[in-house]
Design an enzyme around this catalytic site. Structure first.
Site, PDB file in Angstrom:
ATOM      1  N   HIS A  78      12.778  -1.774   2.675  1.00  0.00           N
ATOM      2  CA  HIS A  78      12.113  -0.505   2.977  1.00  0.00           C
ATOM      3  C   HIS A  78      12.938   0.632   2.392  1.00  0.00           C
ATOM      4  CE1 HIS A  78       9.312  -2.482   5.666  1.00  0.00           C
ATOM      5  NE2 HIS A  78      10.334  -3.138   6.175  1.00  0.00           N
TER       6      HIS A  78
ATOM      7  N   ARG B 223      12.245   5.257  13.209  1.00  0.00           N
ATOM      8  CA  ARG B 223      11.010   5.992  13.519  1.00  0.00           C
ATOM      9  C   ARG B 223      10.560   5.653  14.932  1.00  0.00           C
ATOM     10  NH1 ARG B 223       6.808   6.182   8.639  1.00  0.00           N
ATOM     11  NH2 ARG B 223       5.862   7.534  10.212  1.00  0.00           N
TER      12      ARG B 223
ATOM     13  N   ASN C 202       8.330  -5.147  -0.275  1.00  0.00           N
ATOM     14  CA  ASN C 202       8.098  -3.980   0.573  1.00  0.00           C
ATOM     15  C   ASN C 202       6.598  -3.923   0.841  1.00  0.00           C
ATOM     16  OD1 ASN C 202       7.690  -1.520   1.766  1.00  0.00           O
ATOM     17  ND2 ASN C 202       9.002  -0.365   0.363  1.00  0.00           N
TER      18      ASN C 202
ATOM     19  N   TYR D  23      11.307  10.568  -0.240  1.00  0.00           N
ATOM     20  CA  TYR D  23      11.611   9.329  -0.946  1.00  0.00           C
ATOM     21  C   TYR D  23      12.316   9.546  -2.282  1.00  0.00           C
ATOM     22  CZ  TYR D  23       8.392   7.392   2.469  1.00  0.00           C
ATOM     23  OH  TYR D  23       7.779   7.020   3.637  1.00  0.00           O
TER      24      TYR D  23
ATOM     25  N   PRO E  82       0.807  -1.227   0.000  1.00  0.00           N
ATOM     26  CA  PRO E  82       0.000   0.000   0.000  1.00  0.00           C
ATOM     27  C   PRO E  82       0.839   1.274   0.000  1.00  0.00           C
ATOM     28  CG  PRO E  82      -0.036  -1.050   2.152  1.00  0.00           C
ATOM     29  CD  PRO E  82       0.610  -2.022   1.223  1.00  0.00           C
ATOM     30  N   ASN E  83       0.363   2.264  -0.734  1.00  0.00           N
ATOM     31  CA  ASN E  83       0.966   3.597  -0.782  1.00  0.00           C
ATOM     32  C   ASN E  83       2.319   3.616  -1.475  1.00  0.00           C
ATOM     33  OD1 ASN E  83      -1.084   5.118   0.718  1.00  0.00           O
ATOM     34  ND2 ASN E  83      -0.470   3.828   2.444  1.00  0.00           N
TER      35      ASN E  83
ATOM     36  N   ARG F  18       5.010  10.999  -5.015  1.00  0.00           N
ATOM     37  CA  ARG F  18       4.574  11.552  -3.730  1.00  0.00           C
ATOM     38  C   ARG F  18       5.776  11.832  -2.832  1.00  0.00           C
ATOM     39  NH1 ARG F  18       4.473   7.948   0.972  1.00  0.00           N
ATOM     40  NH2 ARG F  18       4.443   5.763   0.366  1.00  0.00           N
TER      41      ARG F  18
ATOM     42  N   ALA G 151       2.792  -0.337   5.075  1.00  0.00           N
ATOM     43  CA  ALA G 151       2.269  -0.407   6.439  1.00  0.00           C
ATOM     44  C   ALA G 151       1.803  -1.802   6.819  1.00  0.00           C
ATOM     45  CB  ALA G 151       1.119   0.596   6.613  1.00  0.00           C
TER      46      ALA G 151
ATOM     47  N   GLU H 161      12.940  -8.672   2.853  1.00  0.00           N
ATOM     48  CA  GLU H 161      12.129  -7.509   3.227  1.00  0.00           C
ATOM     49  C   GLU H 161      12.911  -6.239   2.897  1.00  0.00           C
ATOM     50  OE1 GLU H 161      11.571  -7.358   7.454  1.00  0.00           O
ATOM     51  OE2 GLU H 161      10.175  -5.674   7.359  1.00  0.00           O
TER      52      GLU H 161
END
Lengths: 156, 156, 156, 156, 156, 156, 156, 156, 156, 156, 156, 156
Positions: free
Chosen positions: G105, G112, G79, G25, G12-13, G20, G82, G103
């Site tokens: 990112h 974070r 990736n 990013y 998602p996203n 964006r 969320a 995995e």
């Protein structure tokens, strides 16, 4: 009468030690403890009179501890099994009878990191010491250490 | 060479045992341990060669454990002091050197219910057993139990 | 002897089922279970020999499970009542006797979201399966599923 | 029309049952369920009309439950897979459609003590009952219990 | 028969009140309670018939509560000792027998801030009221308040 | 002057007892307490002089407790309302004024299991005892028990 | 056919990467990944055949992973956005398809610290490795490491 | 001088990589890293000058990081071993020296779900990125990504 | 073109509002919202162009939000249903599209104290404001407040 | 010898104060502390003899505290850096050496609400007082307060 | 008298709105609320009579709510400031006065993810609805929604 | 006017300092603070004008802080007593008045490990610094440090 009366008290699921799960706990039962005590303590073993009791009942363990208090038992070696982690009532009983008690376990319960609950010992908070991880030898080491503790008190 | 090499390893704040807080820990120091071992084990005491090491440094304890691994030490008696409750690195070290280790404490740490953190033992999760609450005798009982453990393995 | 011995074991506050709180649990008691089993299983019901036991005592339940182990019982249907959520000792017992056990409940305990404690089942962690929410029928379904499980094993 | 419409609903990762991980879940797939139902229920099996649906999508499961509500389905057998533990939205849906639902699982999820999250069931809090641990038989037992539940209602 | 039957029920470690730890709990035992009741209630004391029971067994306490339900006892004064904090089974029993029950404690358990567990009362969640902190007088106050509660109900 | 001065102190939302929510708390107000005390204590009621104070203000309650300390009040009956669960400042005040205090509540707050916060009592940790669940009678029982406590001290 | 099929899967996203929030990013999108792979791996880049897929749907990601399993894909670069922190269903899927997965990112999620939930990775518990914090380069490094892993397996 | 100085820093229990637990970590040691870097980076490998340092001491790692700051090191590849999860002091050091640092691990620490503590990385919260799960290759990938990061900065 | 485009977005279980559970949510559906907006805003209602979308799919909601971003929508009124409490992915989406969003709920979700999870709103952390508890009017109030917010921005 | 020996002890990451992060901690180093002490205390400054020590090593700090105990140091001003929050071993050391110690911090650590761990001080639980938030002046204020404390003791 | 009496109640730190932190809360104060209400409601604004009250005292807020109850106020718009998150006593008061209350906040408190405590609203659990995030407009929207709520009741 | 106005503000239970519990807090009261300030600061003491205020009321403390803001007070020395740990409203007030504030305590609150709640300071999160553990001297040290802070600002 010289020497010390020591109660070896076992809680739930400890009545079949030597028979159940021998791959974990070995095939020897509680009746081997006196020999292990003699082996560890040699002639000093004559100073301790052991009595054994096992029950699966939480209330029955308290009954037996109260009886020990009435009879003037000098020390207790206590494996409370799973009640170690859940019985506040047993901890309360150890608190008021004030007979020196050593907590024992066949295996090292603190190595069972998969069940956090098993890392909390209500019993231990009311004991003078802990011996865990040596199978039946844990009991004999506990008897030996109680004997030393009681002897030290006596000579003072 | 027959017999077993056992390292007695002490962590932070254990360098002054016998000198600090004698009202809690007694006035005898680590140098009494060999006599206690002889007292407990009698002639069998000759089977174990003890070496002692103390440091306040977490890294220094790991260094010493690695050295023990290099030297083929047979067993370890370990009182990690407060690192018992905070050092994941020491637990990792015990995990990979795979030398049988017994966790010892002078007092019964599980009776210190006022500080929950002290009820968690990282060290214990990697030890074969635990002996706590008997002052310096804890060390001797640990040596004795290690000797039995090592002897059993040898004869098989 | 062909067929299977199945123990239907009930814990605390289950001795008055059919009499207490009929608005929640219905007015039928444990004596209706055999009929329900026959209704579900038909002629296959002859393959299972049911024995029933109820006690309010945690230790008494362990005693009965140990007896089942001694007698070679083939399967257990167990409603531990509130001990489901508090008894580590019962879970330990199920772990070592290794008789296939199905956890049952009259109501769906996971729907009682007001008491989070009731969502934790110590018993369940040692059972092959769970049937909950169907009143007395839960017991019959559990017997039926145990019979299938035991039959499958036997024919292999 | 006499009899009951029952939707057997499967969530994520359940589309390959019988193909994936046969060592855990067996090599039989959902298409075996009707036969198991007939085996359990005998001629009563004719009273239930089963429809099957599987999707990996949380929203798709809600869509299907809403359709069931529109079509007047009488009962639901629901294995929500991992959504069992994470989907509040599915629990909300079961709450408002108010069709009797039985939660099923192939394995006993409460025995997976290594992942505490898997002990929490959002789905279960909105179901009449739970059947878990019996592989595909869990579905058949759930159908059977729903049939009894629906029959009881009908005759009143 | 006029008047009320009240059961005074004591749980674990309360069998030696008046003998154990007199510095905390005083040297008077349960046999002083009737006199305290007469002192508090005067001639009204004749309205209550007290029976006393103590056991260390959780199951035994449930057995006795069930018996009280069978015998139509009007009220219960209950000191569950440490089971106050651990027994969900006792709370379940109080929930279904629905006899008015007052929770009592010799000391103020909420003042024991060192053990958070002791601040949780399973028993209390099923009682009409609580009296704690007044030694044996707690029992007499509880009897008195039950008498008022039962009298109020009767006259309505 | 013989006898005892007792302050009956009420906190937030207790100014309208007898007027608000009569279905829960009854329609009688604090002005009924003296009569209840006389009813319970008979002629002994003359030994206690009651003064009443209510405020919704946490600081105002502390002010009043300090005044009681200045005036030599002998005992306090305190219903702190919701401050029971949130006010550390009130607990600190009770700790330093050291006037015997009994915590009271109209209903049994430990039975409100839906709000865990209400099971924690800051006030109670500084009180000699607790009486809860008997409506206005809780106050009278608290006065009576304080009178006994103060009388016992006086005669020693 | 020689070489390896690698699926680059985005959740998602992640469909607007490069468009964006370019300040966080960067302004380059997924279509730059093949060039980065060639830059890192040189001529070895010919050994890997990349396919790309993005969807905002949790169920859609499971569908695509199942398709990869059906098609015999050799490795996955994933990736999950969320869903990394909330999707048990995706973790279950990775567990049963058993295709090596890395995995990735764009940013270092462990930095974070303001949102503790983002430090828990369900996805990671089922992956062979993790690459995070290097923007689009994370994907290329993951492809490179998968290629090495797969090459090592092949030559054995 | 052109090119970049990169410090490869290893913490506790990483001094015997290639010797200890080869079944988990492989039999190759840190001395293989330069070759892996050359393999990955080809002629670009000449741009990076690697220095290696290992110590079991938390303080020693901080000393070495401070030295790197003094010497103007351009980047750090850091495997802090168990200090990853316990050392706030190391995280503080990385925060103030502000040299770009990549966290590396031989295995995927996030897959060790049995010890929740190991899912928390103090080190990671101060690093630009993470590479874990690829054995010694993790180090080489980290060097490669640092080189890219540093090159990008330089050319701007 | 003057005026503002506002998307009214509804998540799971909101497709049957006006039909399901009318005793809780009333019998009016989303099609009443435009009339409520006109009622509240009068002639100003002409300034806002409403579009409505509902889906049960988490991914579908993200798709629609991305579309809104592509189309230059000015404001969003969002009722995410149960995803409010579980969807980090939706919160991430709101964070990057940066279109002003108002969170709405039909009922006051903070009054549902029985399910603590429902008190956590992922969506709310990315919204400019919240309106909850007024049934369908919540939507109209949210549209009205968005219009004011957007008008204020425009005139500056 | 008149006056007092005071050890100013600094832990990890405090060796570069005045050089690192001057925007947070200022550009003055520990060598400014004596001047600040003279400024605060005037001629009384002659009563205190300051010695300074810094190390990044937890064990090294314990070594230095033990040395202070051996040398009869009268007071300690201690900034343990990040060990403040993680070192139980340092707290244990302060407990047994029983030299009055004042905890100091350059910044107000309790204002760092973003990292809850930093709100827990193991060191503080064994100190007579705390001074935090005043940069290097914190040290001088701590020296001044120790001098007053020691002077008061001396004159009694 | 036709129309509705609405109390706009403000708690701690809200007495200087319009003066304090204008960069966050704007420079307009509570005296702007009537104009905003007129703007929103047009001629319907004549139906509501607003009274305003602000105090920093928790007890004073309860006093004012009790007064509102005595005076028959029809609705309450309540911004309890920080007491929103800490005052159980205010929640209790709202529970018994049973006047419809709308919780308002100037900013969206659920967006303050840095302080988890601020996400818990005791006030909200006793309110019919919530409006937050629109500055002073939040108050006007709350008045408008209360008017609708009260009007609906009246006409039924 | 030259010099600085400093408000010394005391919260609940601090009105009787010097009278209550002198064994803990000494027998000197707040009226000794000016002399201690002169003793510490010498002639510089003339630069500070102290005003004192104490109240048991949380709201009253906020009122006084607002007054200080209105009057242009330069600094605040604040002992909030138990409100330190419970009052979010006081912390909010300190946040908006932005007058430099130093948190003081008579005893070292971080040494009270028996009550974890007392280790959390809401006040401290909004203060420039903390001085605790030195009895009344804490106040004087706080005044002295505020004076330095304010002087430094003035000369820039």
């Amino acid at each position: 009468m010289a020497g010390f009366d020591i109660l070896v008290l076992n809680g739930p699921n400890l009545g079949y030690i030597g028979k159940r799960q021998p791959e974990i706990y070995g095939s020897q039962g509680m009746d081997q403890v006196p020999a292990l005590v003699r082996e560890l303590m040699g002639e000093k073993a004559g100073d301790v009179r052991l009595s054994f009791f096992q029950t699966n009942s939480e209330g029955g363990l308290i009954d037996r501890l109260e009886q020990a208090w009435n009879h003037g038992v000098h020390g207790i070696v206590f494996n409370a099994g799973a009640y170690t982690h859940t019985s506040l009532a047993l901890a309360d009983c150890l608190a008021w009878i004030t007979i020196p008690c050593v907590e024992v376990h066949l295996s090292n319960i603190w190595a069972r990191t998969d069940e956090p609950l098993r890392q909390r010992s209500y019993i231990g908070s009311r004991c003078v010491g802990v011996v865990a991880g040596f199978g039946l030898l844990s009991y004999a080491l506990a008897v030996q250490s109680l004997w030393r503790l009681l002897s030290d008190k006596q000579t003072i």
